[in-house]
Design an enzyme around this catalytic site. Structure first.
Site, mmCIF file in Angstrom:
data_model
loop_
_atom_site.group_PDB
_atom_site.id
_atom_site.type_symbol
_atom_site.label_atom_id
_atom_site.label_comp_id
_atom_site.label_asym_id
_atom_site.label_seq_id
_atom_site.Cartn_x
_atom_site.Cartn_y
_atom_site.Cartn_z
ATOM 1 C CE LYS A 70 54.587 47.242 40.400
ATOM 2 N NZ LYS A 70 53.798 46.390 41.494
ATOM 3 C CG ASP A 107 55.190 42.752 42.448
ATOM 4 O OD1 ASP A 107 55.849 42.752 43.522
ATOM 5 O OD2 ASP A 107 54.307 43.313 41.696
HETATM 6 P P1 NAP Z 1 44.410 46.321 40.488
HETATM 7 O O1 NAP Z 1 45.168 46.236 39.059
HETATM 8 O O2 NAP Z 1 43.958 47.845 40.572
HETATM 9 O O3 NAP Z 1 43.352 45.409 40.676
HETATM 10 C C1 NAP Z 1 42.324 45.385 41.407
HETATM 11 C C2 NAP Z 1 41.592 43.955 41.382
HETATM 12 O O4 NAP Z 1 40.608 44.128 42.599
HETATM 13 C C3 NAP Z 1 40.857 43.643 40.197
HETATM 14 O O5 NAP Z 1 40.661 42.304 39.966
HETATM 15 C C4 NAP Z 1 39.488 44.166 40.464
HETATM 16 O O6 NAP Z 1 38.303 43.801 39.528
HETATM 17 C C5 NAP Z 1 39.189 43.904 41.961
HETATM 18 N N1 NAP Z 1 38.169 44.812 42.765
HETATM 19 C C6 NAP Z 1 38.508 46.001 42.928
HETATM 20 N N2 NAP Z 1 37.005 46.367 43.443
HETATM 21 C C7 NAP Z 1 36.330 45.172 43.396
HETATM 22 C C8 NAP Z 1 35.037 45.207 43.829
HETATM 23 N N3 NAP Z 1 34.185 45.996 44.521
HETATM 24 N N4 NAP Z 1 34.382 44.002 43.619
HETATM 25 C C9 NAP Z 1 35.041 42.835 42.936
HETATM 26 N N5 NAP Z 1 36.401 43.050 42.680
HETATM 27 C C10 NAP Z 1 37.029 44.136 42.920
HETATM 28 O O7 NAP Z 1 45.319 46.536 41.769
HETATM 29 P P2 NAP Z 1 46.474 45.000 42.057
HETATM 30 O O8 NAP Z 1 47.702 46.053 41.684
HETATM 31 O O9 NAP Z 1 46.115 44.044 41.136
HETATM 32 O O10 NAP Z 1 46.476 44.984 43.593
HETATM 33 C C11 NAP Z 1 45.318 44.324 44.008
HETATM 34 C C12 NAP Z 1 45.738 44.333 45.689
HETATM 35 O O11 NAP Z 1 47.018 43.713 45.938
HETATM 36 C C13 NAP Z 1 45.594 45.562 46.131
HETATM 37 O O12 NAP Z 1 45.011 45.416 47.535
HETATM 38 C C14 NAP Z 1 47.001 45.872 46.566
HETATM 39 O O13 NAP Z 1 47.674 46.563 47.732
HETATM 40 C C15 NAP Z 1 47.645 44.259 46.702
HETATM 41 N N6 NAP Z 1 48.992 43.941 46.162
HETATM 42 C C16 NAP Z 1 49.714 43.595 47.345
HETATM 43 C C17 NAP Z 1 51.121 43.290 47.111
HETATM 44 C C18 NAP Z 1 51.996 42.317 48.264
HETATM 45 O O14 NAP Z 1 53.170 42.722 48.115
HETATM 46 N N7 NAP Z 1 51.297 41.988 49.257
HETATM 47 C C19 NAP Z 1 51.705 43.472 45.982
HETATM 48 C C20 NAP Z 1 50.869 44.003 44.719
HETATM 49 C C21 NAP Z 1 49.497 44.249 45.156
HETATM 50 P P3 NAP Z 1 38.050 44.436 38.295
HETATM 51 O O15 NAP Z 1 39.028 43.948 37.220
HETATM 52 O O16 NAP Z 1 36.706 44.089 37.881
HETATM 53 O O17 NAP Z 1 38.168 45.836 38.893
#
Ligand code: NAP
Length: 278
Positions: A70, A107
Site C-alpha cells: 500500500k 479507506d
Molecule cells: P498496523 O499498521 O499493523 O497497526 C496495528 C495497530 O494495532 C497498532 O496501533 C498497534 O500498536 C496495535 N497493536 C497491535 N498489537 C497490540 C497489542 N498487543 N497491544 C496494543 N496495541 C496493539 O495495522 P492496520 O493496517 O492499522 O490495521 C489495524 C486493524 O484494522 C487490523 O485488525 C485490520 O484488519 C483492521 N482494518 C480493517 C479495515 C476495515 O475495512 N474494516 C481496514 C483496515 C484495517 P503499536 O503501534 O504499538 O504496534
C-alpha cells in the site's frame, strides 16, 4: 467489428489468499449483470512496478492494493490523490487510457460511509473522538474524521511515538494520550474507534477499561473477525450505538468498482452475505 473488451480488475498483495475483495466484487458484478472479472494476484515486492505497468495492456482497468504494497504503490503511481498522499498509502489504483497510474485511498471514505449507514444520527461535531491505535488504518481514520469536521481527537497507542508522529502530521486537533490512560480518554467522547488489531481472532484481547464510555456514543471497531468484537459487545451493553467493521470493508470498495466497471454497487445485506459466506 471488434467486440468490446471485458474489463478486468483485481487485488494485489502478498499473501492474498485471505482477501475478501474477490468475493465482494464478483458478487457486485453478478448482481449488476456486468461482464467483468476481479482476480486476486500475489505479487512480490520486486515485481510490483513491472506488473503494475503491464496490467493495463492485458485489459485491466485498475486494482486494489493491500498489505504489504500500500505504501510502495505511491512511489510507482503517476498521479496520487491528496488524501492518499496525506495518509501515505493507496488502496485503489486506476489504470488510465494514456497508461498513467492513478492512486487513491478510499479507506477513510469507507470508514465514514460505514458510520453514516450504521449510525444514521451520528454527528461528527457533537464532541471529541477517541481513537485507539496509530497504525496504517488509524491514519485513514484520523484524516477522514478531521475532514468531516471533528474538532478534537484523543489518540492512544501502545507505542506512543507512532501516535506522536500522527500528531505531527495531522496537527493540534490531535491530543496524544498514554496507552495506560486510554480508558480515561473515553470520558465524554461521542465517537470512539478501535483501529488496533486487538480483539481480532488469533490476536490478543483488548484490555482497555471501558467503563468511561458514554451512553449514546457512537462506537466502531475496524476489526470484523469476529463481527461483534468483545469491545463492541461491551459498548452496546453500556448503551452505545455500535457499528461493526465489515461495512468499512464494503464501502471502501465502492469507489474503485464504480470507476472500473461504471456502476455504483450497493452496500446491503446481500453484499455482506457474499463476504461472510466466503
Ligand atoms: P498496523 O499498521 O499493523 O497497526 C496495528 C495497530 O494495532 C497498532 O496501533 C498497534 O500498536 C496495535 N497493536 C497491535 N498489537 C497490540 C497489542 N498487543 N497491544 C496494543 N496495541 C496493539 O495495522 P492496520 O493496517 O492499522 O490495521 C489495524 C486493524 O484494522 C487490523 O485488525 C485490520 O484488519 C483492521 N482494518 C480493517 C479495515 C476495515 O475495512 N474494516 C481496514 C483496515 C484495517 P503499536 O503501534 O504499538 O504496534
Amino acid at each position: 467489428m471488434t467486440e468490446k473488451r471485458i474489463p478486468l480488475a483485481g487485488v494485489i498483495g502478498n499473501p492474498i489468499e485471505h482477501s475478501k475483495s474477490p468475493a465482494l466484487h464478483t458478487h457486485w458484478l453478478k448482481t449488476l449483470g456486468i461482464r467483468g472479472h476481479y482476480i486476486p494476484m500475489r505479487i512480490e515486492r520486486e515485481d510490483l512496478e513491472s506488473v503494475l505497468r503491464s496490467l493495463h495492456k492485458a485489459g485491466f482497468v485498475g486494482v486494489n492494493v493491500t498489505i504489504p504494497h500500500k505504501e510502495l504503490v505511491l512511489e510507482i503511481a503517476d498521479i496520487v490523490t491528496d488524501r492518499a498522499a496525506l495518509i501515505g498509502a493507496a488502496n485503489t489504483l486506476i489504470f488510465r487510457k494514456d497508461g498513467k497510474i492513478h492512486a487513491d485511498n478510499t479507506d477513510g471514505f469507507g470508514f465514514i460511509e460505514n458510520l453514516r449507514q450504521g449510525a444514521p444520527g451520528w454527528n461528527p461535531v457533537a464532541g471529541p473522538a477517541a481513537v485507539l491505535g496509530a497504525g496504517g488504518a488509524a491514519r485513514a481514520v484520523i484524516a477522514s474524521l478531521l475532514e468531516v469536521g471533528v474538532q478534537e481527537i484523543r489518540l492512544a497507542n501502545r507505542t506512543r511515538s507512532r501516535a506522536e508522529s500522527l500528531r505531527a502530521d495531522f496537527g493540534s486537533k490531535i491530543t496524544v494520550v498514554d496507552w495506560v490512560q486510554a480508558g480515561n480518554m473515553l470520558d465524554g467522547a461521542t465517537t470512539v474507534v478501535n483501529t488496533t488489531s486487538l480483539g481480532m481472532v488469533g490476536k490478543k484481547e483488548m484490555r482497555v477499561p471501558l467503563d468511561a464510555l458514554m451512553s449514546g456514543a457512537v462506537v466502531t471497531d475496524l476489526v470484523y473477525t469476529p463481527l461483534i468484537t468483545p469491545f463492541l459487545k461491551t459498548a452496546a451493553e453500556m448503551g452505545c450505538i455500535t457499528v461493526d467493521g465489515m461495512g468499512m470493508l464494503l464501502h471502501q470498495a465502492t469507489p474503485g468498482f464504480k470507476r472500473w466497471f461504471g456502476a455504483r454497487p450497493s452496500v446491503d445485506d446481500a453484499a455482506r452475505k457474499a463476504v461472510l459466506d466466503q
